[in-house]
Design a protein around this motif. Structure first.
Motif, mmCIF file in Angstrom:
data_model
loop_
_atom_site.group_PDB
_atom_site.id
_atom_site.type_symbol
_atom_site.label_atom_id
_atom_site.label_comp_id
_atom_site.label_asym_id
_atom_site.label_seq_id
_atom_site.Cartn_x
_atom_site.Cartn_y
_atom_site.Cartn_z
ATOM 1 N N HIS A 69 -2.327 -9.383 18.148
ATOM 2 C CA HIS A 69 -2.064 -7.957 18.195
ATOM 3 C C HIS A 69 -1.073 -7.603 17.075
ATOM 4 O O HIS A 69 -0.392 -8.478 16.533
ATOM 5 N N VAL A 70 -1.021 -6.309 16.759
ATOM 6 C CA VAL A 70 -0.183 -5.854 15.652
ATOM 7 C C VAL A 70 1.099 -5.240 16.215
ATOM 8 O O VAL A 70 1.049 -4.452 17.163
ATOM 9 N N ASP A 71 2.232 -5.614 15.635
ATOM 10 C CA ASP A 71 3.519 -4.980 15.961
ATOM 11 C C ASP A 71 3.617 -3.743 15.065
ATOM 12 O O ASP A 71 3.987 -3.839 13.891
ATOM 13 N N PHE A 72 3.258 -2.574 15.619
ATOM 14 C CA PHE A 72 3.189 -1.365 14.793
ATOM 15 C C PHE A 72 4.565 -0.867 14.359
ATOM 16 O O PHE A 72 4.677 -0.183 13.341
ATOM 17 N N THR A 73 5.601 -1.217 15.122
ATOM 18 C CA THR A 73 6.939 -0.811 14.685
ATOM 19 C C THR A 73 7.261 -1.500 13.358
ATOM 20 O O THR A 73 7.789 -0.874 12.426
ATOM 21 N N ALA A 74 6.932 -2.791 13.285
ATOM 22 C CA ALA A 74 7.196 -3.537 12.044
ATOM 23 C C ALA A 74 6.384 -2.951 10.886
ATOM 24 O O ALA A 74 6.871 -2.872 9.751
ATOM 25 N N MET A 75 5.144 -2.530 11.170
ATOM 26 C CA MET A 75 4.302 -1.966 10.098
ATOM 27 C C MET A 75 4.877 -0.623 9.627
ATOM 28 O O MET A 75 4.898 -0.327 8.432
ATOM 29 N N ALA A 76 5.345 0.184 10.587
ATOM 30 C CA ALA A 76 5.927 1.484 10.213
ATOM 31 C C ALA A 76 7.194 1.273 9.377
ATOM 32 O O ALA A 76 7.401 1.934 8.357
ATOM 33 N N ARG A 77 8.024 0.294 9.802
ATOM 34 C CA ARG A 77 9.255 0.022 9.028
ATOM 35 C C ARG A 77 8.914 -0.471 7.632
ATOM 36 O O ARG A 77 9.607 -0.171 6.658
ATOM 37 N N ALA A 78 7.849 -1.261 7.535
ATOM 38 C CA ALA A 78 7.447 -1.778 6.215
ATOM 39 C C ALA A 78 7.083 -0.613 5.296
ATOM 40 O O ALA A 78 7.468 -0.585 4.117
ATOM 41 N N ALA A 79 6.347 0.368 5.843
ATOM 42 C CA ALA A 79 5.974 1.534 5.028
ATOM 43 C C ALA A 79 7.227 2.318 4.638
ATOM 44 O O ALA A 79 7.382 2.739 3.482
ATOM 45 N N GLU A 80 8.132 2.486 5.601
ATOM 46 C CA GLU A 80 9.356 3.252 5.310
ATOM 47 C C GLU A 80 10.224 2.542 4.271
ATOM 48 O O GLU A 80 10.896 3.187 3.476
ATOM 49 N N SER A 81 10.170 1.205 4.285
ATOM 50 C CA SER A 81 10.989 0.482 3.309
ATOM 51 C C SER A 81 10.471 0.706 1.888
ATOM 52 O O SER A 81 11.171 0.432 0.917
ATOM 53 N N ALA A 82 9.221 1.209 1.780
ATOM 54 C CA ALA A 82 8.696 1.578 0.454
ATOM 55 C C ALA A 82 8.797 3.092 0.248
ATOM 56 O O ALA A 82 8.081 3.662 -0.581
ATOM 57 N N ASP A 83 9.679 3.730 1.032
ATOM 58 C CA ASP A 83 9.926 5.175 0.924
ATOM 59 C C ASP A 83 8.733 6.042 1.274
ATOM 60 O O ASP A 83 8.625 7.183 0.799
ATOM 61 N N ALA A 84 7.812 5.507 2.076
ATOM 62 C CA ALA A 84 6.723 6.351 2.581
ATOM 63 C C ALA A 84 7.172 6.954 3.910
ATOM 64 O O ALA A 84 8.113 6.482 4.537
ATOM 65 N N GLU A 85 6.469 8.008 4.313
ATOM 66 C CA GLU A 85 6.786 8.640 5.606
ATOM 67 C C GLU A 85 5.817 8.139 6.669
ATOM 68 O O GLU A 85 4.667 7.809 6.356
ATOM 69 N N VAL A 86 6.279 8.133 7.924
ATOM 70 C CA VAL A 86 5.360 7.860 9.029
ATOM 71 C C VAL A 86 4.831 9.210 9.484
ATOM 72 O O VAL A 86 5.584 10.072 9.918
ATOM 73 N N TYR A 87 3.496 9.390 9.386
ATOM 74 C CA TYR A 87 2.899 10.687 9.738
ATOM 75 C C TYR A 87 2.467 10.744 11.200
ATOM 76 O O TYR A 87 2.274 11.822 11.736
ATOM 77 N N ILE A 91 0.848 -1.203 0.000
ATOM 78 C CA ILE A 91 0.000 0.000 0.000
ATOM 79 C C ILE A 91 0.880 1.248 0.000
ATOM 80 O O ILE A 91 0.649 2.193 -0.761
ATOM 81 N N ALA A 92 1.911 1.236 0.850
ATOM 82 C CA ALA A 92 2.788 2.405 0.936
ATOM 83 C C ALA A 92 3.464 2.663 -0.407
ATOM 84 O O ALA A 92 3.610 3.812 -0.833
ATOM 85 N N ALA A 93 3.854 1.591 -1.082
ATOM 86 C CA ALA A 93 4.530 1.759 -2.376
ATOM 87 C C ALA A 93 3.567 2.292 -3.433
ATOM 88 O O ALA A 93 3.965 3.020 -4.346
ATOM 89 N N SER A 94 2.275 1.951 -3.300
ATOM 90 C CA SER A 94 1.307 2.357 -4.329
ATOM 91 C C SER A 94 0.799 3.782 -4.121
ATOM 92 O O SER A 94 0.182 4.352 -5.019
ATOM 93 N N LEU A 95 0.998 4.318 -2.913
ATOM 94 C CA LEU A 95 0.434 5.654 -2.613
ATOM 95 C C LEU A 95 1.217 6.742 -3.344
ATOM 96 O O LEU A 95 2.333 7.080 -2.956
ATOM 97 N N GLU A 96 0.632 7.293 -4.370
ATOM 98 C CA GLU A 96 1.267 8.419 -5.085
ATOM 99 C C GLU A 96 1.259 9.648 -4.201
ATOM 100 O O GLU A 96 2.237 10.369 -4.094
ATOM 101 N N ALA A 97 0.082 9.903 -3.614
ATOM 102 C CA ALA A 97 -0.067 11.047 -2.706
ATOM 103 C C ALA A 97 -1.249 10.758 -1.809
ATOM 104 O O ALA A 97 -2.297 10.295 -2.274
ATOM 105 N N GLY A 98 -1.055 11.013 -0.524
ATOM 106 C CA GLY A 98 -2.147 10.782 0.417
ATOM 107 C C GLY A 98 -1.655 10.044 1.640
ATOM 108 O O GLY A 98 -0.457 10.025 1.929
ATOM 109 N N ALA A 99 -2.597 9.438 2.358
ATOM 110 C CA ALA A 99 -2.244 8.800 3.631
ATOM 111 C C ALA A 99 -2.974 7.479 3.767
ATOM 112 O O ALA A 99 -4.075 7.299 3.235
#
Ligand SMILES: C[S@@+](CC[C@H](N)C(=O)[O-])C[C@H]1O[C@@H](n2cnc3c(N)ncnc32)[C@H](O)[C@@H]1O
Length: 389
Positions: free
Chosen positions: A298-316, A243-251
């Protein structure tokens, strides 16, 4: 095959029990065909999503008072009203659509669209990605009834689009994406899987081959020589990354129960977070009545944030559900409906109370916001306390 029975959990109807027995036979045949052992993630995939048989893919009720669990959007339309404010902010800034992952009963879709329309900001398209054919039908029926004139704006997708612009939201989706179980015992780390024994399904640990799961397990399990069982959600991370990789613009907003890594893999949490939901009871036996209960972790949110960052998305932002909803204007909205309503009285009103009270959903549920091309703080994090990831 014999199913594990728990005398404390309510008995299913004969039809439901027969359905569950059919799914158990199917899973047993898959185990036999795949070498007499399957990883737990495969068991979970079959129990929840086997075509026509799994918990989400067959017709059990699931949501609401007569189902197995209640989610935030089902508790109160205030939830959707808050998310609508967030959606309007994102879409006014970058344009595009709302894309909802796993819309369940369709409650959020119906209420969020209604609220955006009420403020003159209906999205051009409300996209929904739902893996369950049964739930798709329920969503379609609900939307047809609530928004008959706007039905053509709702689009059900079979897969994620290559490019996404706008707001993506997934409430309680990451916790039901099949995860792996890893187990440290006698100083070695194993992958926990499922076999068929004479008494039904049973646990069996196997050595983990070299690869990402082994590397991750070694990194997150706290040091020590005591037994430690936990979950690793590589498939959920892959979903966030895509999802993070596909996001052109947005959140993209992921809302779920969970923790950052240091709390998730805490030495005291040595039995993990696997939790099954059946008729508003929760317990830890995923072998109980397959197909009739939800299986989550439960969700490991650190892992999810890193996954988004690995697709060059920002954590907002990363905060609790309570802070997020209040930052989106929950208190203001409730008091606008009742001018005498103060925040302390608001906490006392039962539905909103469930959403924000720390002992209910308010603190255990977190919101992670990631994205790209959006350069002001997201409304839901503007006045929220940011939690460390
Ligand atoms: C616990 S329900 C939550 C439903 C809804 N979001 C709510 O809050 O009421 C999980 C939902 O996620 C869907 N789901 C599971 N895995 C998915 C995936 N990989 N992509 C999209 N939806 C998924 C399920 O079919 C179901 O609709």
């Amino acid at each position: 095959m014999p199913l594990s029975a728990d005398p404390i959990l309510p008995s299913p109807s004969p039809e439901a029990a027969a359905h569950s027995a059919g799914l158990a036979e199917h899973i047993a045949s898959v185990i036999a065909a795949e070498g007499d052992w399957i990883p737990f993630s495969r068991f979970m995939e079959l129990a929840l999503y086997a075509p026509g048989l799994g918990y989400y893919t067959a017709g059990s009720r699931k949501f609401g008072g007569e189902g197995d669990f209640v989610t935030g959007p089902e508790i109160s339309d205030m939830y959707a009203k808050c998310v609508a404010r967030q959606a309007v902010q994102v879409i006014q800034a970058v344009g595009g659509d709302v894309l909802e992952l796993g819309p369940g009963s369709g409650a959020l879709a119906a209420d969020l669209y209604a609220e955006m329309k009420a403020v003159g900001q209906a999205p051009k398209r409300y996209l929904m990605l739902e893996v369950s054919p049964d739930l798709r039908e329920r969503q379609r029926a609900r939307i047809a009834q609530r928004h008959p004139k706007d039905l053509d704006r709702f689009v059900w997708l079979d897969r994620l689009p290559e490019k996404i612009r706008g707001l993506v939201i997934g409430n309680e989706v990451l916790d039901v994406v099949p995860f792996s179980l890893v187990h440290r015992t006698r100083g070695e780390i194993y992958e926990r899987g499922v076999i068929v024994s004479e008494a039904g399904f049973a646990w069996d640990d196997e050595r983990i081959p070299e690869g990402e799961l082994k590397r991750r397990a070694a990194a997150v399990i706290p040091p020590g020589d005591y037994d430690y069982l936990t979950e690793i959600g590589l498939a959920a991370e892959a979903l966030v990354r895509t999802i993070a990789a596909s996001l052109e613009a947005g959140a993209a907003l992921f809302i779920d129960y969970g923790f950052p890594e240091r709390e998730f893999y805490h030495p005291q949490r040595f039995m993990g977070t696997l939790r099954c939901h059946y008729r508003h009871r929760f317990h830890g036996d995923p072998f109980f009545m397959p197909g009739l209960q939800d299986i989550t972790a439960h969700v490991d949110f650190t892992a999810m944030a890193r996954a988004a960052e690995s697709a060059d998305a920002e954590v907002y932002g990363f905060t609790t559900q309570a802070y997020f909803l209040i930052s989106c204007g929950l208190a203001v909205m409730v008091s606008a409906g009742d001018p005498g309503m103060t925040l302390s009285r608001l906490k006392g009103t039962s539905a909103v109370h469930r959403l924000i009270n720390p002992s209910e959903m308010g603190e255990l549920f977190k919101v992670l916001g990631v994205g790209r091309g959006f350069d002001v703080p997201l409304l839901g994090f503007q006045s929220a306390r940011h939690l460390p990831l």
